[in-house]
Design an enzyme around this catalytic site. Structure first.
Site, mmCIF file in Angstrom:
data_model
loop_
_atom_site.group_PDB
_atom_site.id
_atom_site.type_symbol
_atom_site.label_atom_id
_atom_site.label_comp_id
_atom_site.label_asym_id
_atom_site.label_seq_id
_atom_site.Cartn_x
_atom_site.Cartn_y
_atom_site.Cartn_z
ATOM 1 N N LYS A 73 6.773 130.745 -26.608
ATOM 2 C CA LYS A 73 6.292 129.384 -26.777
ATOM 3 C C LYS A 73 6.072 129.046 -28.257
ATOM 4 C CE LYS A 73 3.477 129.995 -22.610
ATOM 5 N NZ LYS A 73 2.068 130.134 -22.176
ATOM 6 N N GLY A 74 6.043 130.058 -29.090
ATOM 7 C CA GLY A 74 5.616 129.883 -30.491
ATOM 8 C C GLY A 74 6.433 128.914 -31.313
ATOM 9 N N GLU A 130 12.127 130.854 -34.373
ATOM 10 C CA GLU A 130 10.863 131.481 -33.964
ATOM 11 C C GLU A 130 9.700 130.883 -34.748
ATOM 12 O OE1 GLU A 130 10.259 135.413 -32.556
ATOM 13 O OE2 GLU A 130 11.936 136.095 -33.804
ATOM 14 N N ASP A 144 7.093 139.099 -36.677
ATOM 15 C CA ASP A 144 6.045 140.086 -36.974
ATOM 16 C C ASP A 144 6.704 141.464 -37.121
ATOM 17 O OD1 ASP A 144 3.572 141.362 -37.178
ATOM 18 O OD2 ASP A 144 3.210 141.335 -35.023
ATOM 19 N N LYS A 203 6.145 137.954 -41.517
ATOM 20 C CA LYS A 203 5.224 138.995 -42.006
ATOM 21 C C LYS A 203 6.062 140.198 -42.440
ATOM 22 C CE LYS A 203 1.349 138.150 -38.798
ATOM 23 N NZ LYS A 203 0.613 138.781 -37.670
ATOM 24 N N PHE A 253 -3.605 138.154 -38.575
ATOM 25 C CA PHE A 253 -3.238 137.444 -37.350
ATOM 26 C C PHE A 253 -3.531 135.966 -37.561
ATOM 27 C CE2 PHE A 253 -3.162 136.101 -32.980
ATOM 28 C CZ PHE A 253 -2.137 136.877 -32.463
ATOM 29 N N VAL A 254 -2.528 135.135 -37.311
ATOM 30 C CA VAL A 254 -2.677 133.708 -37.568
ATOM 31 C C VAL A 254 -2.513 132.894 -36.287
ATOM 32 C CG1 VAL A 254 -1.967 133.856 -39.989
ATOM 33 C CG2 VAL A 254 -0.224 133.523 -38.218
ATOM 34 N N ASP A 272 -0.539 131.282 -30.900
ATOM 35 C CA ASP A 272 -1.759 131.424 -30.109
ATOM 36 C C ASP A 272 -2.503 132.721 -30.391
ATOM 37 O OD1 ASP A 272 0.254 133.136 -28.771
ATOM 38 O OD2 ASP A 272 -1.325 133.417 -27.289
ATOM 39 N N ARG A 281 -2.884 126.887 -30.000
ATOM 40 C CA ARG A 281 -1.515 126.466 -30.335
ATOM 41 C C ARG A 281 -1.490 125.029 -30.848
ATOM 42 N NH1 ARG A 281 2.190 130.311 -28.264
ATOM 43 N NH2 ARG A 281 1.562 131.291 -26.321
HETATM 44 P P1 IMP Z 1 7.683 140.420 -33.100
HETATM 45 O O1 IMP Z 1 6.672 141.523 -33.303
HETATM 46 O O2 IMP Z 1 8.371 140.042 -34.391
HETATM 47 O O3 IMP Z 1 8.649 140.763 -32.001
HETATM 48 O O4 IMP Z 1 6.873 139.159 -32.646
HETATM 49 C C1 IMP Z 1 6.364 139.124 -31.364
HETATM 50 C C2 IMP Z 1 5.519 137.926 -31.099
HETATM 51 O O5 IMP Z 1 4.174 138.279 -31.360
HETATM 52 C C3 IMP Z 1 5.741 136.662 -31.891
HETATM 53 O O6 IMP Z 1 6.811 135.885 -31.437
HETATM 54 C C4 IMP Z 1 4.418 135.981 -31.623
HETATM 55 O O7 IMP Z 1 4.432 135.381 -30.351
HETATM 56 C C5 IMP Z 1 3.448 137.133 -31.611
HETATM 57 N N1 IMP Z 1 2.744 137.261 -32.892
HETATM 58 C C6 IMP Z 1 2.921 138.184 -33.845
HETATM 59 N N2 IMP Z 1 2.071 137.990 -34.871
HETATM 60 C C7 IMP Z 1 1.335 136.901 -34.534
HETATM 61 C C8 IMP Z 1 0.287 136.183 -35.198
HETATM 62 O O8 IMP Z 1 -0.168 136.480 -36.304
HETATM 63 N N3 IMP Z 1 -0.231 135.122 -34.507
HETATM 64 C C9 IMP Z 1 0.224 134.729 -33.288
HETATM 65 N N4 IMP Z 1 1.210 135.365 -32.648
HETATM 66 C C10 IMP Z 1 1.767 136.447 -33.275
HETATM 67 MG MG MG Z 2 1.314 135.005 -28.470
#
Ligand code: IMP
Ligand code: MG
Length: 183
Positions: free
Chosen positions: A50-51, A106, A110, A138, A159-160, A166, A172
C-alpha cells in the site's frame, strides 16, 4: 505551522523529517526527469501497495506522457514465497510486461528484498526495460544489491511514517514524512 493531522494525533510519537513543500518539490523534479527519460515511450507503471499510494498519485500527475498503471501487493511478493512466476495485479489480473517499459513504484526501499523480488519476476516477463522508483531509500539497510534508478530522498535507518507509509497500518494519511521516536 502545524497541520490538522499533526494536531489530531497529539501527543505525536514522531517528529517531522520531510515537510510537504520539500516532498512536492522533489516529486516535481522526479516527474520531469522521468518524462524526459521516457520521451516517446509509454511507461507501464506498477505501484507496490500500500506504501506507494500517496507518492504515486502525486508522481503520476507530474509525468506528462501517455502511461498505464497497475497495482500489485508488496506484502504478497516481499518474501519471495509465491510459488509461481506469474505476477498478478491486486485486481486479480495477470500482469503482461513483454516489450513494455516498466517502472516499479515503491514508497520506500528498506532491505531491498521487495524490489529485488519484483525485478526478478518482471525480468522473466521480458520487458523492454524495468527500473525502480521510490520516494524514500534507506541505503544503509539494503541486504541485497539493488539498483534504484529514481529515488526521492535517501534517509537513515530510522523508521518513518506518513505520505502512504504506516506503522501497524496507522499514519499513512499524514501529509508529511515523520520519524518514529523510540522505535
Ligand atoms: P524492503 O525491506 O525493501 O523489502 O521493504 C519492505 C517494506 O517494509 C516496505 O515496502 C515498507 O512497506 C516497509 N518499511 C520498511 N521500512 C519502513 C519504514 O521506515 N516505515 C514504514 N514502512 C517501512
Ligand atoms: Mg508497512
Amino acid at each position: 505551522m502545524r497541520t490538522a493531522n499533526e494536531k489530531q494525533t497529539e501527543p505525536t510519537p514522531f517528529e517531522l523529517l520531510l515537510d510537504q513543500k520539500k516532498i512536492a518539490e522533489r516529486i516535481g523534479q522526479m516527474g520531469r526527469t522521468i518524462t524526459r527519460d521516457y520521451a516517446g515511450k509509454r511507461p507501464f507503471v506498477i505501484g507496490v501497495l500500500k506504501g506507494c499510494v500517496v507518492f504515486l498519485s502525486d508522481l503520476m500527475r507530474q509525468i506528462t506522457l501517455p502511461m498505464e498503471i497497475e497495482f500489485i501487493s508488496g506484502a504478497k511478493y516481499r518474501h519471495g514465497k509465491v510459488g509461481d512466476d506469474e505476477l498478478v495485479s491486486t485486481a486479480g489480473k495477470l500482469i503482461r510486461a513483454r516489450n513494455r517499459d516498466v517502472l516499479i513504484v515503491e514508497g520506500i526501499v528498506d532491505t531491498g528484498h521487495t524490489a529485488s523480488e519484483l525485478l526478478k519476476r518482471i525480468r522473466l516477463l521480458e520487458p523492454a526495460s524495468v527500473e525502480i522508483v521510490t520516494l524514500l531509500d534507506k541505503p544503509g539497510s539494503h541486504r541485497t544489491k539493488i539498483d534504484v534508478k529514481y529515488r526521492g530522498f535517501s534517509i537513515g535507518n530510522d523508521f518513518v511514517v506518513g505520505f502512504g507509509l504506516d506503522n501497524t497500518q496507522l499514519y499513512r494519511n499524514l501529509p508529511f514524512i515523520g520519524r518514529m521516536l523510540d522505535h
